[in-house]
Scaffold this motif. Structure first.
Motif, mmCIF file in Angstrom:
data_model
loop_
_atom_site.group_PDB
_atom_site.id
_atom_site.type_symbol
_atom_site.label_atom_id
_atom_site.label_comp_id
_atom_site.label_asym_id
_atom_site.label_seq_id
_atom_site.Cartn_x
_atom_site.Cartn_y
_atom_site.Cartn_z
ATOM 1 N N PRO A 1 0.804 -1.219 0.000
ATOM 2 C CA PRO A 1 0.000 0.000 0.000
ATOM 3 C C PRO A 1 0.849 1.286 0.000
ATOM 4 C CG PRO A 1 0.197 -0.779 2.238
ATOM 5 C CD PRO A 1 0.955 -1.753 1.365
ATOM 6 N N PHE A 2 2.141 1.165 -0.261
ATOM 7 C CA PHE A 2 3.040 2.319 -0.208
ATOM 8 C C PHE A 2 3.252 2.967 -1.572
ATOM 9 C CE2 PHE A 2 4.135 -0.458 3.306
ATOM 10 C CZ PHE A 2 4.114 0.418 4.363
ATOM 11 N N GLN B 1 0.235 -1.287 8.944
ATOM 12 C CA GLN B 1 -0.954 -1.284 9.778
ATOM 13 C C GLN B 1 -2.068 -0.681 8.925
ATOM 14 O OE1 GLN B 1 -1.072 -2.684 12.864
ATOM 15 N NE2 GLN B 1 1.017 -3.301 12.356
ATOM 16 N N PRO B 2 -3.324 -0.913 9.297
ATOM 17 C CA PRO B 2 -4.418 -0.373 8.471
ATOM 18 C C PRO B 2 -4.425 1.145 8.434
ATOM 19 C CG PRO B 2 -5.280 -1.658 10.349
ATOM 20 C CD PRO B 2 -3.799 -1.670 10.436
ATOM 21 N N MET C 1 0.145 4.914 11.404
ATOM 22 C CA MET C 1 0.571 4.556 12.756
ATOM 23 C C MET C 1 0.896 3.066 12.817
ATOM 24 S SD MET C 1 0.863 5.842 15.766
ATOM 25 C CE MET C 1 -0.086 6.431 17.118
ATOM 26 N N GLY C 2 2.045 2.736 13.407
ATOM 27 C CA GLY C 2 2.421 1.342 13.587
ATOM 28 C C GLY C 2 3.263 0.761 12.466
ATOM 29 N N ASP C 3 3.352 1.430 11.313
ATOM 30 C CA ASP C 3 4.231 0.947 10.244
ATOM 31 C C ASP C 3 5.663 0.887 10.765
ATOM 32 O OD1 ASP C 3 2.157 0.892 8.393
ATOM 33 O OD2 ASP C 3 2.870 2.606 7.232
ATOM 34 N N VAL C 4 6.470 0.036 10.173
ATOM 35 C CA VAL C 4 7.890 -0.046 10.494
ATOM 36 C C VAL C 4 8.676 0.143 9.204
ATOM 37 C CG1 VAL C 4 9.763 -1.526 11.350
ATOM 38 C CG2 VAL C 4 7.515 -1.565 12.467
ATOM 39 N N TYR C 5 9.706 0.985 9.271
ATOM 40 C CA TYR C 5 10.556 1.279 8.112
ATOM 41 C C TYR C 5 12.003 0.975 8.464
ATOM 42 C CZ TYR C 5 6.419 4.170 7.275
ATOM 43 O OH TYR C 5 5.132 4.624 7.144
ATOM 44 N N ASP C 6 12.639 0.164 7.650
ATOM 45 C CA ASP C 6 14.081 -0.028 7.737
ATOM 46 C C ASP C 6 14.708 0.958 6.783
ATOM 47 O OD1 ASP C 6 13.933 -2.051 9.589
ATOM 48 O OD2 ASP C 6 14.045 -3.653 8.109
ATOM 49 N N MET C 7 15.735 1.668 7.252
ATOM 50 C CA MET C 7 16.369 2.700 6.428
ATOM 51 C C MET C 7 17.877 2.594 6.507
ATOM 52 S SD MET C 7 14.061 6.012 7.348
ATOM 53 C CE MET C 7 13.969 5.672 9.081
ATOM 54 N N THR C 8 18.507 2.933 5.403
ATOM 55 C CA THR C 8 19.955 3.068 5.353
ATOM 56 C C THR C 8 20.256 4.483 4.891
ATOM 57 O OG1 THR C 8 20.220 0.730 4.799
ATOM 58 C CG2 THR C 8 22.078 2.187 4.326
ATOM 59 N N VAL C 9 21.048 5.195 5.688
ATOM 60 C CA VAL C 9 21.549 6.509 5.293
ATOM 61 C C VAL C 9 22.994 6.278 4.860
ATOM 62 C CG1 VAL C 9 22.125 8.837 6.070
ATOM 63 C CG2 VAL C 9 20.013 7.744 6.857
ATOM 64 N N ASN C 10 23.269 6.575 3.599
ATOM 65 C CA ASN C 10 24.581 6.340 3.020
ATOM 66 C C ASN C 10 25.163 7.691 2.626
ATOM 67 O OD1 ASN C 10 26.773 5.074 1.905
ATOM 68 N ND2 ASN C 10 25.553 3.641 0.678
ATOM 69 N N LEU C 11 26.265 8.088 3.258
ATOM 70 C CA LEU C 11 26.849 9.406 3.039
ATOM 71 C C LEU C 11 28.254 9.280 2.467
ATOM 72 C CD1 LEU C 11 25.961 10.984 6.505
ATOM 73 C CD2 LEU C 11 24.657 11.183 4.372
ATOM 74 N N GLY C 12 28.596 10.166 1.555
ATOM 75 C CA GLY C 12 29.979 10.378 1.172
ATOM 76 C C GLY C 12 30.441 11.603 1.928
#
Length: 176
Positions: free
Chosen positions: A65-66, A175-176, A82-93
């Motif tokens: 649904p994203f 989540q709904p 509310m309740g969603d979970v996000y995995d994130m990677t911040v990649n910096l030079g």
């Protein structure tokens, strides 16, 4: 006497799954490879990590649904529900003006409890050499994040310039 070693037997793979069947929610990548005044960081000063709108490229591989949700608007991370979970990677030079040091990135939604998450990396390259810093986060959407969005902040203990920023976001639950 030497014994013979036989090659390991590899069991055959099963049949392919149904075409078009996806079990994940996809991913989206936001990248900025332009350098502006906002990319210079004084030592021990917490400062917003900004992606320049003119230099921002997006690779959107999000699924329902994203699929139509815009996660990153005007340098603010926006939650879907509310309740969603996000995995994130911040990649910096990054380019440190002095060798060694550390860099910290906070994700902050304005909660009275402080940042949602913080991650720190050590710098190893010599002065003015660009090096890659990769920081991982897993964030659950709670009320403050849903209401305010979240901002990225960077603090370094040496003078630093960020030469590229990438945010790689993977929704992992809904989540709904």
């Amino acid at each position: 006497m030497r014994s013979l070693v036989s090659p390991l037997a590899v069991p055959p793979q099963g049949p392919r799954g149904a075409p078009g069947l996806n079990t994940g929610f996809g991913q989206i990548t936001y990248t900025d490879r332009t350098i502006g005044a906002e990319d210079t960081f004084d030592p021990n000063v917490r400062q917003r990590l900004m992606f320049a709108p003119s230099g921002l490229t997006t690779q959107n591989l999000l699924l329902d649904p994203f699929k139509n949700h815009n996660f990153f608007v005007d340098n603010v991370l926006r939650a879907r529900a509310m309740g969603d979970v996000y995995d994130m990677t911040v990649n910096l030079g990054v380019r440190s003006m002095q060798s060694g040091g550390k860099v910290r990135v906070d994700i902050d939604s304005g909660s009275t409890l402080g940042p949602l998450q913080t991650s720190t990396a050590s710098l190893f390259e010599g002065a003015t050499v660009v090096e890659r810093v990769t920081l991982n986060f897993s964030i659950q959407v709670l009320s403050t994040f849903l209401a305010n969005g979240a901002l990225f902040y960077l603090t370094a203990d040496r003078p630093l310039q960020v030469v590229s920023e990438t945010l790689f976001l993977r929704p992992t639950s809904i989540q709904p």
